[in-house]
Design a protein around this motif. Structure first.
Motif, mmCIF file in Angstrom:
data_model
loop_
_atom_site.group_PDB
_atom_site.id
_atom_site.type_symbol
_atom_site.label_atom_id
_atom_site.label_comp_id
_atom_site.label_asym_id
_atom_site.label_seq_id
_atom_site.Cartn_x
_atom_site.Cartn_y
_atom_site.Cartn_z
ATOM 1 N N PRO A 138 59.309 -6.567 -9.336
ATOM 2 C CA PRO A 138 60.229 -6.470 -8.132
ATOM 3 C C PRO A 138 61.467 -5.991 -8.615
ATOM 4 O O PRO A 138 61.991 -6.059 -9.684
ATOM 5 C CB PRO A 138 60.423 -8.034 -7.663
ATOM 6 C CG PRO A 138 59.220 -8.659 -8.556
ATOM 7 C CD PRO A 138 58.850 -8.059 -9.428
ATOM 8 N N THR B 260 65.100 -8.249 -2.411
ATOM 9 C CA THR B 260 64.105 -8.055 -3.262
ATOM 10 C C THR B 260 63.166 -7.124 -2.416
ATOM 11 O O THR B 260 62.768 -7.100 -1.523
ATOM 12 C CB THR B 260 63.361 -9.204 -4.043
ATOM 13 O OG1 THR B 260 64.110 -10.010 -4.663
ATOM 14 C CG2 THR B 260 62.222 -8.698 -4.983
ATOM 15 N N VAL C 227 59.502 -4.971 -3.580
ATOM 16 C CA VAL C 227 58.242 -4.705 -4.175
ATOM 17 C C VAL C 227 57.696 -3.521 -3.897
ATOM 18 O O VAL C 227 57.664 -2.811 -2.861
ATOM 19 C CB VAL C 227 57.324 -5.978 -3.936
ATOM 20 C CG1 VAL C 227 57.966 -7.260 -4.359
ATOM 21 C CG2 VAL C 227 56.886 -5.817 -2.471
ATOM 22 N N TRP D 246 58.312 1.381 -2.182
ATOM 23 C CA TRP D 246 58.935 0.150 -2.291
ATOM 24 C C TRP D 246 59.271 -0.446 -0.762
ATOM 25 O O TRP D 246 59.692 0.149 0.006
ATOM 26 C CB TRP D 246 60.132 0.392 -2.982
ATOM 27 C CG TRP D 246 60.287 0.634 -4.500
ATOM 28 C CD1 TRP D 246 60.133 1.991 -4.835
ATOM 29 C CD2 TRP D 246 59.929 -0.209 -5.600
ATOM 30 N NE1 TRP D 246 60.110 1.988 -6.080
ATOM 31 C CE2 TRP D 246 60.049 0.810 -6.640
ATOM 32 C CE3 TRP D 246 60.108 -1.392 -5.650
ATOM 33 C CZ2 TRP D 246 59.886 0.299 -7.809
ATOM 34 C CZ3 TRP D 246 59.925 -2.106 -6.913
ATOM 35 C CH2 TRP D 246 59.944 -1.255 -8.141
#
Length: 675
Positions: free
Chosen positions: A98, A121, A123, A133
């Motif tokens: 992450p 965050t 990922v 992302w």
């Protein structure tokens, strides 16, 4: 040939590889775009293109998009500014791990600014067949303490309306208490009493029945019917005698001086549709109270204050305390202190005995307005609580016109203008105060060119020769007409304008200006003669009239009349109006008017009053023809703390201006003297 194809293939693969490298987006680039949508409130784009699968599954479109859009509207969220802390330049992103970024959130809400920091965050995953992302999101990104099952709520706290006080801190319009009158159904069993109750409260049996028949009502409950002022003692006593009728104390605006200050204080009431439209962007609602008349209306912006508002999180966990997100405390309205002396106002109002008229008092040393009376008045509380149509009609059709504010209007001042006329002549050098004129008979005209017009005087018995002192003592119209002709209309008009005629009165409360004539000019000798003793088309405001007499006590200065204690004292409005010598001459004669003249009823043993009476015949309206308004302007010649001007309508059969002088003397008289 084979070698050429190999070179081409290698080159092609390198191009594809480099192109792939350029197209691969970093988590920072994705975050920057996501925050751009956030700042613009584009929640649908954020949801569709930037959230990871787990977030979408957990919250859904309703929990993410619709909730935040609603919160933006309900909480008045605007000026959203979300930024992030940039990572190190040489950082290498690993799609297997992450990517986290510190973000900073700022926004404005109806309850004030909100700021917080969070870590966001991203990922790397495949979402709708797209590898990229994606943002991990939860409800704490709305507000940090907000849990998934928590509720965001808004509460308001009301402000206290500002109060209006007199110069000594006495209450004129204040926040106090009254009574809510109600019925306990189980004890209200006598149907015959319902008619009595409707009459006392000015309501209907139908309304009372509708209140009693509400679904929540039980025999021992208090059912509210109406509100009553706490100083309406007779009404409260009558209500207390009806079985089943009771009362509860309730917050209420109070007007302790009632009728005496009603036209000045005004009153508050439920906002009208017209006012709601006018103030639509100022936070008013249909149930709000607003200034409807008088100072309550004039000072609305200062008295209103601002409601408090709190945004808080109602935690889902049992027993958990609510968390405040933002809070703007209520701001109470201002307390406004007037120059008015409420006790003097009450005393003056009572001295007027309910007669139709007006009065004003000023401090000659400062210009402060001490009283502004319009008589008769009305009960402000009656209007505040909602006056019935029948009651309003009764007030509206009352021949004494209690709803008409007389101190803002203007009237022919009659002989109270004569000291001003004399002053203009003295300063112009056309009037010699010791020179006596021989005047015979009751009427006079300059010559035959005047036709049927003649100047008439009341006291033909005045002994010749008539000098200025006798002219004021006997209030001789012919003397002043001749003096006005000697000075000429140009000098006279210029002199009146120096006293403030034909210009706005520099006063906070709107007053009708005093006028020389309808056109502002004097077109004939007859009009000049009439105007010299306050008739013709001349009209004067009562406050202005009181202020003009200041010049005799200040040796030529007339101060701007003030209404608020916060205003600077002794602001010069006009100056150089009379010399010290000529002011002394006028003062002596004004004292003689009371001692030797036709205001002797005001010649108090212990208070040496000086002043001038005046009677003005009404000529404009046919129904008023033959009626007279009486005036008296006076002050304590030894201790002139205030000048009081009073006008009473319809004195033709009541002793004329002497009657007004008698009323005014009651304001100055010590207890028991001339009462």
């Amino acid at each position: 040939m084979k070698k050429g194809w190999a070179v081409f293939a290698a080159f092609f693969l390198i191009v594809i590889f480099l192109s792939g490298c350029r197209d691969k987006v970093t988590p920072e680039e994705r975050l920057a775009k996501y925050l751009g949508h956030w700042n613009n409130g584009e929640f649908a784009d954020m949801y569709s293109n930037y959230l990871n699968e787990e977030t979408k599954d957990t919250y859904g479109k309703k929990g993410f998009v619709e909730r935040q859009e609603k919160l933006q509207k309900d909480l008045g969220i605007e000026n959203v500014e979300v930024t992030y802390t940039k990572p190190a330049k040489d950082i290498e992103w690993d799609s297997e791990k992450p990517a986290s970024f510190p973000i900073q959130v700022k926004m404005e809400t109806v309850a004030g600014p909100v700021e917080f920091e969070k870590t966001m965050t991203l990922v790397y995953e495949t979402n709708d067949e797209i590898e990229d992302w994606f943002v991990e999101w939860d409800s704490s990104f709305i507000f940090p303490e907000l849990g998934e099952k928590d509720t965001i709520r808004i509460s308001t706290s009301t402000f206290a309306r500002g109060e209006i006080l007199d110069r000594n801190g006495l209450p004129i319009a204040v926040n106090g208490t009254g009574y809510e009158i109600g019925i306990v159904p189980g004890k209200f069993t006598d149907d015959e009493k319902k008619a009595e109750l409707t009459e006392l409260l000015g309501t209907t049996a139908k309304y009372i029945d509708s209140q009693l028949n509400q679904s929540w009502v039980k025999p021992d409950y208090f059912v509210p019917i109406a509100k009553v002022s706490n100083n309406d003692i007779p009404l409260l006593e009558k209500l207390a005698e009806i079985p089943g009728v009771t009362r509860k104390e309730t917050p209420m605006r109070e007007y302790p001086y009632g009728e005496a200050l009603s036209h000045l204080s005004g009153f508050i009431g439920v906002i009208t549709a017209e006012q709601l439209e006018k103030h639509k962007d100022e936070g008013y609602t249909e149930s709000d109270l607003i200034g409807r008349q008088g100072l309550e209306r004039l000072l609305e912006d200062r008295l209103r204050g601002e409601n408090g508002i709190r945004i808080y999180i109602d935690k889902a966990e049992e027993g958990a305390e609510a968390v405040t997100v933002a809070e703007r405390p209520a701001v109470d309205g201002e307390t406004v202190s007037l120059t008015i002396d409420a006790q003097l106002q009450k005393q003056t109002y009572q001295a007027m005995r309910g007669e139709a008229g007006t009065s004003a008092a000023v401090n000659p040393k400062t210009g402060e307005t001490l009283t502004l009376v319009s008589s008769p008045g009305f009960n402000p509380t009656e209007f505040m609580l909602g006056i019935s149509g029948e009651r309003y009609k009764a007030l509206e059709t009352n021949p004494l016109k209690p709803l008409f504010n007389r101190f803002t209007a203007s009237y022919a001042p009659g002989s109270t203008l004569k000291p001003i006329t004399a002053t203009i002549g003295l300063e112009a050098g056309t009037l010699n105060p010791t020179e006596g004129l021989t005047i015979n008979g009751k009427t006079w005209q300059k010559d035959a060119s005047w036709g049927d017009y003649k100047v008439t005087r009341v006291h033909a018995e005045a002994p010749n020769p008539i000098d200025l002192n006798k002219a004021l003592v006997y209030s001789d119209n012919i003397y002043f007409a001749q003096q006005a002709l000697d000075m000429g209309s140009k000098t006279f008009v210029e002199g009146l304008k120096r006293f403030g005629f034909d210009e706005e009165i520099p006063f906070t409360y709107g007053m009708k200006p005093s006028q020389i004539s309808n056109e502002g000019t004097i077109g004939s000798q007859g009009q000049l003669a009439d105007t010299s003793f306050g008739q013709g088309e001349m009209l004067t405001n009562i406050l202005h009239l009181a202020s003009m007499y200041e010049v005799f006590l200040t040796e030529g200065l007339m101060y701007k009349p003030t209404l608020f204690l916060e205003e600077e004292d002794a602001q010069v409005w006009k100056e150089g109006l009379v010399s010290a010598k000529n002011a002394s001459i006028i003062r002596t004669s004004l004292r003689n008017v009371v001692v030797d003249g036709f205001a002797q009823v005001a010649n108090l043993p212990s208070v040496p009053l000086a002043g001038k009476t005046g009677t003005a015949e009404l000529k404009a309206a046919s129904e008023d023809k033959g009626r007279e308004n009486g005036f008296f302007v006076t002050y304590n010649s030894e201790n002139p703390d205030f000048i009081l001007a009073m006008m009473i309508e319809g004195v033709e059969d009541n002793g004329g201006s002497a009657y007004v002088a008698e009323l005014v003397s009651r304001v100055f008289a010590p207890t028991g003297e001339n009462q």
